[in-house]
Design a protein around this motif. Structure first.
Motif, short mmCIF file in Angstrom:
data_model
loop_
_atom_site.label_atom_id
_atom_site.label_comp_id
_atom_site.label_asym_id
_atom_site.label_seq_id
_atom_site.Cartn_x
_atom_site.Cartn_y
_atom_site.Cartn_z
N PHE A 105 0.83 -1.21 0.00
CA PHE A 105 0.00 0.00 0.00
C PHE A 105 0.87 1.26 0.00
O PHE A 105 0.59 2.22 -0.72
CB PHE A 105 -0.92 0.01 1.22
CG PHE A 105 -1.67 1.29 1.39
CD1 PHE A 105 -2.71 1.62 0.54
CD2 PHE A 105 -1.31 2.20 2.39
CE1 PHE A 105 -3.40 2.82 0.69
CE2 PHE A 105 -1.99 3.39 2.53
CZ PHE A 105 -3.04 3.70 1.68
N GLU A 106 1.92 1.27 0.83
CA GLU A 106 2.80 2.43 0.87
C GLU A 106 3.45 2.68 -0.48
O GLU A 106 3.55 3.82 -0.94
CB GLU A 106 3.85 2.22 1.96
CG GLU A 106 4.78 3.42 2.15
CD GLU A 106 5.79 3.20 3.26
OE1 GLU A 106 6.62 4.09 3.48
OE2 GLU A 106 5.74 2.13 3.89
N ALA B 77 0.81 3.99 -2.90
CA ALA B 77 0.44 5.36 -2.56
C ALA B 77 1.50 6.35 -3.05
O ALA B 77 1.17 7.43 -3.57
CB ALA B 77 0.24 5.50 -1.05
N ASN B 78 2.78 5.98 -2.91
CA ASN B 78 3.85 6.85 -3.40
C ASN B 78 3.81 6.97 -4.92
O ASN B 78 4.01 8.06 -5.48
CB ASN B 78 5.21 6.31 -2.95
CG ASN B 78 5.41 6.42 -1.44
OD1 ASN B 78 4.79 7.27 -0.79
ND2 ASN B 78 6.24 5.57 -0.89
N PHE C 153 1.16 6.59 -6.79
CA PHE C 153 -0.03 7.37 -7.14
C PHE C 153 0.21 8.86 -6.95
O PHE C 153 -0.24 9.69 -7.74
CB PHE C 153 -1.22 6.91 -6.29
CG PHE C 153 -2.51 7.61 -6.60
CD1 PHE C 153 -3.28 7.21 -7.68
CD2 PHE C 153 -2.95 8.66 -5.82
CE1 PHE C 153 -4.47 7.86 -7.99
CE2 PHE C 153 -4.13 9.32 -6.11
CZ PHE C 153 -4.90 8.91 -7.20
N SER C 154 0.95 9.21 -5.89
CA SER C 154 1.26 10.62 -5.66
C SER C 154 2.13 11.18 -6.77
O SER C 154 1.97 12.34 -7.18
CB SER C 154 1.97 10.78 -4.31
OG SER C 154 1.15 10.34 -3.25
N MET D 88 -7.62 4.59 -8.83
CA MET D 88 -7.91 4.81 -7.43
C MET D 88 -8.43 3.53 -6.77
O MET D 88 -8.18 3.27 -5.58
CB MET D 88 -8.94 5.94 -7.27
CG MET D 88 -9.37 6.19 -5.82
SD MET D 88 -7.99 6.65 -4.74
CE MET D 88 -7.68 8.31 -5.31
N ILE E 215 -5.69 1.48 -5.29
CA ILE E 215 -5.16 2.03 -4.05
C ILE E 215 -6.04 1.63 -2.87
O ILE E 215 -5.57 1.20 -1.82
CB ILE E 215 -5.07 3.57 -4.13
CG1 ILE E 215 -4.13 4.00 -5.27
CG2 ILE E 215 -4.60 4.15 -2.80
CD1 ILE E 215 -2.70 3.62 -5.06
N SER F 202 -5.37 -1.07 0.58
CA SER F 202 -5.30 -0.40 1.87
C SER F 202 -5.96 -1.25 2.95
O SER F 202 -6.58 -2.27 2.67
CB SER F 202 -5.98 0.97 1.79
OG SER F 202 -7.39 0.80 1.74
N LYS G 224 -13.79 -0.42 3.45
CA LYS G 224 -13.30 -0.08 2.12
C LYS G 224 -14.20 -0.63 1.02
O LYS G 224 -14.18 -0.13 -0.11
CB LYS G 224 -11.87 -0.55 1.93
CG LYS G 224 -11.66 -2.05 1.93
CD LYS G 224 -10.18 -2.36 1.76
CE LYS G 224 -9.90 -3.87 1.74
NZ LYS G 224 -8.46 -4.14 1.62
#
Length: 597
Positions: free
Chosen positions: A492-493, A496-497, A499-500, A508, A511, A515, A520
């Motif tokens: 997930f981390e 997320a990085n 995606f940023s 999405m 992501i 998570s 969810k």
């Protein structure tokens, strides 16, 4: 199996070996409570007519630490150790939060934190109470002056302790009601274990009489033969004879339900808190402040004998702001200035205040910085103050996490029947979560959208148990702790990085799926247009909107065609009229008007 003499001796040895440590802890508490002068010191100051002044700099320090603890409270979360338990982990999280809320665990932790910061040791116990509605889990603090532990333990978390327990005072009649089968001789009033006049006295101390007989009960959990046992007793006999601990760990083994933590432990196993290093500086502040005020409010005199007729009257006049003093001629009489001594005491007083301010939570952390510092300077001071407290605050978080593990062990052991708990994490929607809920074959078919005969006995057969807590294997963490608990969190981390860095590269939905967000599934449904029923309804609405839009377009085209035909007819008629006029047939046309032609 240990006998009564063994356990009583353990307790008496503990009382003897920790006497000095507990006296210092009591003094630390007194300093927090504004009791910072001894009786002998007060008597000495009174004889000098020197003011007894207390400038308590310790209490605001400790209250600031409690404020940090309250401000940095975190939520608990259970993570699954296997992929199949991912959905059940939400149920475990809900169960833990229910127990914490039901027992006001935040307040229990705050009360225990005072003991950690002041006396140096905090403790709590997770127990079970049998009620008409079933077993309820209870968390409560064990005050430091009621905590019994193995004085040979060297670890801050007491994990190497051979025994732990508590001393409890209660009315004799209450004790009889709690232990109706125990001989009255065991419930003798007072203290018969040799620690009378000590920390473990009943409160308040030094009563000359008591309208109610009181008895001290001792409860111990101890290791014997590699297993934890439990017993309760007084100085006169057993209340609960030694037995295996009734509380089991996650592996089904008897365990100690008490969790304790110390701020600091010295090389002699004495435990102490944050207050200890402030005591001498606090003494200096009080004494220098008192001395400086005394020097500024008194005068010293050097005089020849006979310089005044009445020495007592002369002293009285010197103490008055408008005093009048007559001296005899030829006799020396000088008033000595002590201003330099007062200034020296004041300068050292300021230095002492600076020393105590530099310890622990400084003015920047507590929001009391008087100086006009830049943003960067303020940040540096705040970080320095917090870093100094990291070890103590980390111990507090460790104790909290271990208490949640105790709660989870109680849940797995005692919540064996179907149970519904209320969850209020969604302020828009109150929901209930079922634990150990039997699921029938009919419910499974219904969830899959398949038809079935409700009268068929097979539809009521239980096919599995939903959220069966006894079978769940969970990792319990505090959400505010930055820790990677499993591969899912790492993935997930990473996502997320990514995606940023490029939001268009990763959907999405991916992501959210990776998570550990609560509910969810609902988020995914919303991202995908809702549930099947919602998508059907949306599709129908879209079809109707498209049909209306198509009808509007058709009507618009037809209107335009009709208008074009009318315009064409009007143009043709106008053309014929123009031609008739031009050819001289206008009169003929008029004459033939109304006749067929």
């Amino acid at each position: 199996m240990k006998n009564l003499e063994d356990l009583t001796k353990w307790y008496q040895d503990f009382v003897l070996q920790t006497t000095n440590s507990r006296k210092e802890a009591e003094r630390d508490r007194d300093y927090y409570d504004n009791k910072q002068w001894t009786s002998a010191e007060i008597a000495t100051l009174n004889s000098r007519k020197q003011p007894v002044i207390t400038v308590n700099r310790i209490k605001p320090k400790i209250d600031s630490l409690i404020g940090l603890e309250v401000r940095n409270r975190v939520d608990i979360k259970a993570f699954p150790r296997t992929p199949s338990d991912e959905e059940a982990a939400e149920g475990a999280t809900d169960a833990l939060r229910y127990v914490a809320d039901n027992t006001d665990f935040d307040q229990v932790k705050t009360d225990a934190a005072y003991n950690l910061f002041i006396e140096g040791s905090m403790a709590g116990i997770a127990e079970v109470r049998n009620t008409p509605k079933g077993f309820e889990i209870e968390n409560r603090e064990i005050p430091w002056d009621r905590l019994i532990y193995d004085f040979r333990s060297t670890k801050k978390d007491y994990k190497d302790a051979r025994f732990m327990g508590m001393a409890v005072w209660m009315g004799r009649e209450d004790a009889k009601a709690l232990f109706p089968d125990v001989d009255e001789g065991v419930l003798t009033a007072g203290d018969r274990d040799g620690s009378l006049g000590d920390t473990f006295d009943d409160k308040p101390k030094n009563l000359y009489f008591d309208s109610e007989d009181r008895v001290k009960l001792l409860e111990l959990y101890y290791r014997d033969g590699g297993q934890w046992h439990h017993a309760m007793f007084t100085g006169a006999g057993w209340l609960v004879e030694p037995r295996l601990s009734p509380y089991l760990d996650e592996d089904g083994e008897p365990m100690n339900p008490i969790e304790a933590q110390s701020a600091f432990v010295d090389r002699d196993n004495n435990r102490y808190g944050v207050v200890r290093q402030m005591i001498s500086i606090q003494d200096e502040i009080n004494k220098r402040r008192s001395k400086a005020l005394h020097l500024l409010s008194t005068r010293q005199v050097r005089a020849d004998k006979g310089a005044v007729d009445d020495v007592r009257e002369a002293k009285k006049q010197l103490n008055k702001p408008d005093g009048w003093l007559e001296t005899n001629p030829g006799r020396e009489f000088d008033i000595l200035s002590t201003t330099d001594l007062a200034i020296g005491q004041t300068n050292l007083l300021q230095e002492s205040k600076g020393e105590i301010d530099a310890i622990g939570a400084n003015a920047s952390v507590t929001g009391k910085e008087d100086r006009n510092l830049s943003g960067r300077a303020m940040q540096v001071r705040q970080e320095a103050g917090v870093v100094e407290l990291t070890a103590v605050m980390d111990g507090l978080r460790s104790w909290e996490k271990r208490m949640y593990r105790q709660m989870w062990a109680r849940i797995k052991q005692f919540w064996t029947e179907e149970r519904w708990i209320r969850v209020t994490d969604d302020e828009r929607n109150l929901k209930f979560v079922g634990l150990n809920r039997p699921v029938t074959a009919g419910e499974v078919l219904q969830s899959q959208g398949e038809l079935y005969d409700a009268t068929d006995p097979r539809a009521n057969q239980i096919v599995h148990i939903e959220n069966q807590v006894a079978e769940l294997d969970m990792d319990i963490i505090l959400e505010a702790v930055p820790d990677t608990v499993n591969l899912q969190s790492e993935q997930f981390e990473l996502l997320a990085n990514m995606f940023s860095a490029n939001p268009n590269a990763i959907p999405m939905e991916m992501i959210v799926e990776s998570s550990s967000l609560r509910n969810k599934d609902r988020i995914l449904e919303r991202l995908q247009g809702g549930s099947d029923e919602e998508r059907e309804a949306n599709a129908q609405v879209q079809q109707e909107a498209m049909a209306l839009e198509k009808a509007d377009k058709v009507a618009d085209i037809q209107g335009k065609e009709a208008k074009a035909a009318k315009d064409q007819a009007d143009a043709t008629a106008q053309q014929i009229e123009n031609m008739a006029t031009a050819s001289g047939l206008k009169n003929v046309v008029e004459a033939l008007g109304g006749q067929d032609h």
